[in-house]
Design an enzyme around this catalytic site. Structure first.
Site, short mmCIF file in Angstrom:
data_model
loop_
_atom_site.label_atom_id
_atom_site.label_comp_id
_atom_site.label_asym_id
_atom_site.label_seq_id
_atom_site.Cartn_x
_atom_site.Cartn_y
_atom_site.Cartn_z
N TYR A 187 0.84 -1.21 0.00
CA TYR A 187 0.00 0.00 0.00
C TYR A 187 0.88 1.27 0.00
O TYR A 187 0.63 2.21 -0.76
CB TYR A 187 -0.89 -0.08 1.24
N LYS A 238 0.94 4.11 -2.85
CA LYS A 238 0.51 5.46 -2.51
C LYS A 238 1.61 6.49 -2.79
O LYS A 238 1.33 7.62 -3.19
CB LYS A 238 0.09 5.53 -1.04
#
Ligand code: NAI
Length: 299
Positions: free
Chosen positions: A165, A169
């Site tokens: 993640y 991101k």
């Protein structure tokens, strides 16, 4: 001038719940026609259903505004193209794209299967790439576009168990650093939010006493400003949550210039390391060109 979207068409991905739902409702309440995209799956991306998007479309219509549901996965390139084409064929234009859809598959890096890494990158990074790429020609032709990406403190600053993640991101910030330079001449401005809000993604992780302060609407207010005509910035990353708003930036220390006879010597690097990493006079750069100019300025 109040932030308004009369006559504008906005697409919000992952708008069936949480932050995306809030962005979609607020955009509609300020005059936009909204395309509500949501795959309707679980937090880890499994399954799908049209219910989530349909529910938000019904809410928007009940408030007297126009909306269209789309159930495609943003991580499917053909699906992302369909989403953009749905918007254009129904409403005739695209002014605003909010890339918000997201999933989580947390595990420590040692236990992370490449499949879980790829699934998260596919939704957050590639989903934003596919939707942006499909919207880009329409925005270029119109000479106008506003795009908002959704990053996270997990990428900007790191978070245990979120290597997939965090990588996805932070990759969005790198993507924007480049396309902000390519979009501006065509009136396309791209900014990023790093939100904090109580949603199904975070509710279990946030301290209970803080939940009432973590309203999605606080994040939506920043998203709406960033995708309004009033906003002339491009490339900004705004941390936002609980009423807190702050620009965050990649910064470079003042650093040192080693003499040519020292520059190839690891011992000189070791001796200067405190100064190299002293961020007290750090500054950002607007582009890699500006950064290279700075590095080479003394020659
Ligand atoms: P959420 O789980 O409530 O909403 C995400 C939505 O995206 C869901 O409705 C889901 O069905 C949809 N979605 C997932 N994969 C999709 C796909 N492939 N195609 C289309 N839709 C898809 O979570 P939340 O918190 O609203 O998250 C929104 C965004 O904000 C995400 O990108 C998340 O990573 C980001 N974020 C949220 C934070 C928070 O504090 N809530 C913190 C930092 C980032």
């Amino acid at each position: 001038m109040p932030v308004r979207f009369d006559g504008r068409v906005a697409i919000v991905t992952g708008a069936g719940s949480g932050l995306g739902r809030s962005h979609a409702l607020m955009l509609a309440s300020r005059g936009a026609k909204v395309v509500v995209n949501d795959l309707g799956g679980a937090l880890d991306g499994a399954g799908r259903s049209s219910e989530a998007a349909d529910r938000v479309v019904a809410e928007i219509k009940a408030g007297g505004a126009e909306a269209l549901a789309n159930y495609d996965s943003v991580s499917d390139e053909a699906g992302a193209k369909r989403l953009i084409e749905n918007a254009v064929s129904r409403f005739g234009r695209i002014d605003v794209l909010v890339n918000n859809a997201g999933i989580l598959r947390d595990k420590t890096f040692a236990k992370m299967a490449s499949e879980d890494f790829r699934a998260v990158v596919d939704v957050h990074l590639m989903g934003s790439v596919y939707c942006t790429a499909a919207a880009w020609p329409h925005m270029r032709e119109a000479g106008y576009g506003r795009i908002v990406m959704t990053s996270s403190g997990a990428g900007l600053y790191g978070n245990f168990g979120q290597s997939n993640y965090g990588a996805a991101k932070m990759a969005l910030v790198g993507l924007v650093n480049v396309i902000k330079l390519e979009g501006r001449k065509n009136g396309i401005l791209i900014n990023t939010v790093a939100p904090i809000a109580a949603t199904r993604m975070t509710e279990a992780l946030m301290p209970k006493h803080a939940l009432p302060y973590l309203k999605s609407e606080y994040v939506s207010a920043a998203v709406l400003y960033l995708c309004s005509e009033e906003c002339q910035s491009s490339g900004d990353v705004i941390s936002v949550g609980a009423g807190y708003l702050a620009k965050t930036s990649m910064m470079e220390a003042e650093g040192v210039y080693l003499a040519q006879d020292q520059a190839a010597d690891p011992d000189s690097v070791a001796a200067a390391y405190d100064k190299i990493t002293d961020m007290s006079s750090a500054r950002p750069f607007a582009s890699a060109a500006e950064y290279v100019d700075h590095v080479l300025a003394r020659f």
